[in-house]
Design a protein around this motif. Structure first.
Motif, PDB file in Angstrom:
ATOM      1  N   LEU A   1       0.838  -1.203   0.000  1.00  0.00           N
ATOM      2  CA  LEU A   1       0.000   0.000   0.000  1.00  0.00           C
ATOM      3  C   LEU A   1       0.873   1.253   0.000  1.00  0.00           C
ATOM      4  O   LEU A   1       0.593   2.220  -0.719  1.00  0.00           O
ATOM      5  N   GLU A   2       1.943   1.240   0.798  1.00  0.00           N
ATOM      6  CA  GLU A   2       2.857   2.373   0.813  1.00  0.00           C
ATOM      7  C   GLU A   2       3.516   2.574  -0.548  1.00  0.00           C
ATOM      8  O   GLU A   2       3.746   3.712  -0.979  1.00  0.00           O
ATOM      9  N   GLU A   3       3.796   1.470  -1.241  1.00  0.00           N
ATOM     10  CA  GLU A   3       4.520   1.552  -2.509  1.00  0.00           C
ATOM     11  C   GLU A   3       3.623   1.887  -3.698  1.00  0.00           C
ATOM     12  O   GLU A   3       4.120   2.055  -4.810  1.00  0.00           O
ATOM     13  N   THR A   4       2.325   1.969  -3.469  1.00  0.00           N
ATOM     14  CA  THR A   4       1.411   2.328  -4.562  1.00  0.00           C
ATOM     15  C   THR A   4       0.669   3.632  -4.304  1.00  0.00           C
ATOM     16  O   THR A   4      -0.023   4.128  -5.197  1.00  0.00           O
ATOM     17  N   THR A   5       0.805   4.182  -3.110  1.00  0.00           N
ATOM     18  CA  THR A   5       0.112   5.431  -2.779  1.00  0.00           C
ATOM     19  C   THR A   5       0.815   6.622  -3.423  1.00  0.00           C
ATOM     20  O   THR A   5       2.015   6.819  -3.255  1.00  0.00           O
ATOM     21  N   ASP A   6       0.049   7.431  -4.151  1.00  0.00           N
ATOM     22  CA  ASP A   6       0.595   8.609  -4.833  1.00  0.00           C
ATOM     23  C   ASP A   6      -0.331   9.796  -4.557  1.00  0.00           C
ATOM     24  O   ASP A   6      -1.134  10.198  -5.393  1.00  0.00           O
ATOM     25  N   VAL A   7      -0.206  10.348  -3.350  1.00  0.00           N
ATOM     26  CA  VAL A   7      -1.103  11.417  -2.912  1.00  0.00           C
ATOM     27  C   VAL A   7      -0.960  12.654  -3.783  1.00  0.00           C
ATOM     28  O   VAL A   7      -1.952  13.305  -4.132  1.00  0.00           O
ATOM     29  N   ASP A   8       0.276  13.005  -4.144  1.00  0.00           N
ATOM     30  CA  ASP A   8       0.473  14.227  -4.927  1.00  0.00           C
ATOM     31  C   ASP A   8       0.274  14.016  -6.427  1.00  0.00           C
ATOM     32  O   ASP A   8       0.454  14.948  -7.215  1.00  0.00           O
ATOM     33  N   SER A   9      -0.071  12.783  -6.833  1.00  0.00           N
ATOM     34  CA  SER A   9      -0.398  12.482  -8.237  1.00  0.00           C
ATOM     35  C   SER A   9       0.671  12.951  -9.210  1.00  0.00           C
ATOM     36  O   SER A   9       0.381  13.477 -10.285  1.00  0.00           O
ATOM     37  N   ASP A  10       1.935  12.736  -8.834  1.00  0.00           N
ATOM     38  CA  ASP A  10       3.016  13.149  -9.729  1.00  0.00           C
ATOM     39  C   ASP A  10       3.550  12.002 -10.575  1.00  0.00           C
ATOM     40  O   ASP A  10       4.532  12.146 -11.296  1.00  0.00           O
ATOM     41  N   GLY A  11       2.898  10.833 -10.508  1.00  0.00           N
ATOM     42  CA  GLY A  11       3.319   9.691 -11.299  1.00  0.00           C
ATOM     43  C   GLY A  11       4.335   8.816 -10.613  1.00  0.00           C
ATOM     44  O   GLY A  11       4.665   7.730 -11.105  1.00  0.00           O
TER      45      GLY A  11
END
Length: 458
Positions: A414-424
């Protein structure tokens, strides 16, 4: 993987490398499923009332006799199709050493040490089991291999969320393992050597290398040269799969400025790997497994008889205990002498689980068994039983250990797929040095919202 110099083992590498490895593993997982299908089909057919039809198909000879290439289909699968497998393995290995994690000595230390330990201890245990039978010692290398496709298929079946660093380690270990295996095959399983065809093989090999260095991709030039190299290596007495690795090592990984600069497109190694990995994983390895795994067990009594042969016992002990001890011990020694610690949230149980998974030695183990005792011989049949039992036992034990840790793996995933800032780039990688620098997003060099690709031309 983390460099020992950083004080962490199995830390996250760069996002660029992690995303590339993830793409490779997805293809290998599909190939692993097909490998399982081919194996099961062969076992069912070989133990059915139509077993003679299976043997007849496997032993059907095709090819020009004038070139000494009138070979059974089973041999074509072992010598021909597996050359494609080792070609792809050679490309991956060269890329790892030139543009991947293995280019850094600190990062390379762990998977290289683990691969060596994972081959030395199984070989030693096999020899100890078979000391009293000199004729059996020729199979010492059988339990030294790790089948990455089969291992990934097991991970897919048990649905474990193995962290990216552990998956990268597993792939890198298997790639180094393949190099050591092909070296063993070339050095220890060449019964006779004809120097003339071996020296002649250098000519098409050199011409192939010259063309790929100049980025010439014309299949009508490259494929005939590759086939000619394979034929000459086959005629020399060296196992023909060695030709696949030699051809791969001539392919450039990073495009030079003289060839058009980094912006001109992907490198030849990346291009060939993209083209041939699906053929290797989806055709070459499953077809080889279909022809190699079809052993007639003969019921429970036949299985018992096979497993009483010290050859089969040595293989099972080597694959299960040898791989687990060898890989774990080598990893511990790296940690001990570099004073490195495991990455946060990981424990030595994770190392043991990966080491057991490394005991899934199928494709190359079957190949070495055929070379050691002769295809179709009684001991070759016992080798197949030993490899199957050892592989399944290692897979089951790895499943128990890794599934017990899956709750932690889910949290890491989950940590390795979370992209809160949506920067890719997932946030877990944001702090590392491959974050896209401010002002470069949307430029011609970096896709908008995506990561930099320092080896996009390799």
């Amino acid at each position: 993987m983390s460099s020992p110099a950083t004080g962490r083992l199995f830390g996250r590498g760069s996002w660029t490398e992690a995303s590339r490895i993830a793409s490779v593993l997805r293809k290998e997982t599909v190939g692993g499923v097909l490998l399982l299908v081919g194996t099961v089909l062969a076992l069912v057919w070989a133990n059915s009332p139509w077993a003679e039809a299976y043997e007849s198909l496997r032993d059907t000879e095709v090819g020009p006799s004038s070139l000494h290439l009138d070979l059974p289909l089973g041999t074509w699968a072992a010598d021909g199709l597996l050359a494609v497998f080792f070609f792809v393995a050679g490309l991956e290995l060269k890329r790892e050493f030139v543009a991947g994690d293995l280019r850094d000595a600190g990062r390379a230390a762990l998977p290289v040490a683990a691969a060596v330990g994972g081959m030395a201890v199984p070989a030693l245990l096999y020899v100890l089991v078979n000391l009293r039978d000199g004729g059996a010692l020729g199979g010492w290398a059988i339990p030294t291999a790790t089948d990455i496709a089969f291992a990934l298929a097991v991970l897919a079946v048990i649905s474990t969320h193995l962290p990216s660093a552990l998956r990268t380690f597993l792939l890198t270990l298997a790639v180094v393992d393949d190099l050591l295996a092909i070296t063993i095959i070339a050095v220890f399983y060449t019964s006779s050597l004809a120097l003339t065809p071996l020296l002649l093989a250098l000519l098409p090999l050199a011409l192939f290398g010259l063309l790929v260095q100049k980025r010439i991709r014309s299949w009508w030039l490259l494929i005939p040269l590759a086939v000619l190299t394979w034929v000459l290596v086959h005629e020399s007495g060296v196992h023909a799969t060695v030709a696949g690795v030699l051809l791969a090592f001539t392919v450039p990984v990073i495009r030079s400025q003289a060839a058009g600069g980094p912006e001109a497109g992907p490198g030849m190694a990346e291009h060939f790997e993209h083209r041939f990995r699906p053929i290797s994983a989806g055709v070459a390895v499953p077809v080889f497994a279909f022809f190699a795994a079809g052993v007639t067990v003969g019921g429970l009594s036949g299985l018992t008889d096979s497993l009483t042969d010290p050859v089969a016992v040595g293989i099972v002990v080597g694959l299960v205990a040898g791989k687990a001890v060898g890989i774990t011990l080598a990893t511990w020694l790296v940690a001990r002498f570099t004073r490195a610690r495991l990455a946060e949230d990981l424990s030595w149980w994770d190392v043991v689980g990966l080491a057991l998974l490394g005991g899934i030695g199928f494709t190359v183990s079957l190949l070495i068994g055929e070379l050691a005792f002769g295809q179709g011989s009684e001991r070759d049949e016992h080798v197949k039983v030993g490899v199957l039992v050892g592989t399944l036992t290692a897979a089951l034990l790895a499943t128990v250990v890794l599934r017990a840790r899956n709750r932690i793996y889910k949290r890491i995933a989950l940590e390795e797929t979370t992209d809160v800032d949506s920067d890719g780039i997932p946030d877990a990688w944001d702090p590392v040095d491959d974050r896209v620098p401010e002002g470069t997003r949307g430029s011609s060099d970096t896709p908008s919202g995506g990561p930099t690709r320092p080896f996009a031309d390799s």
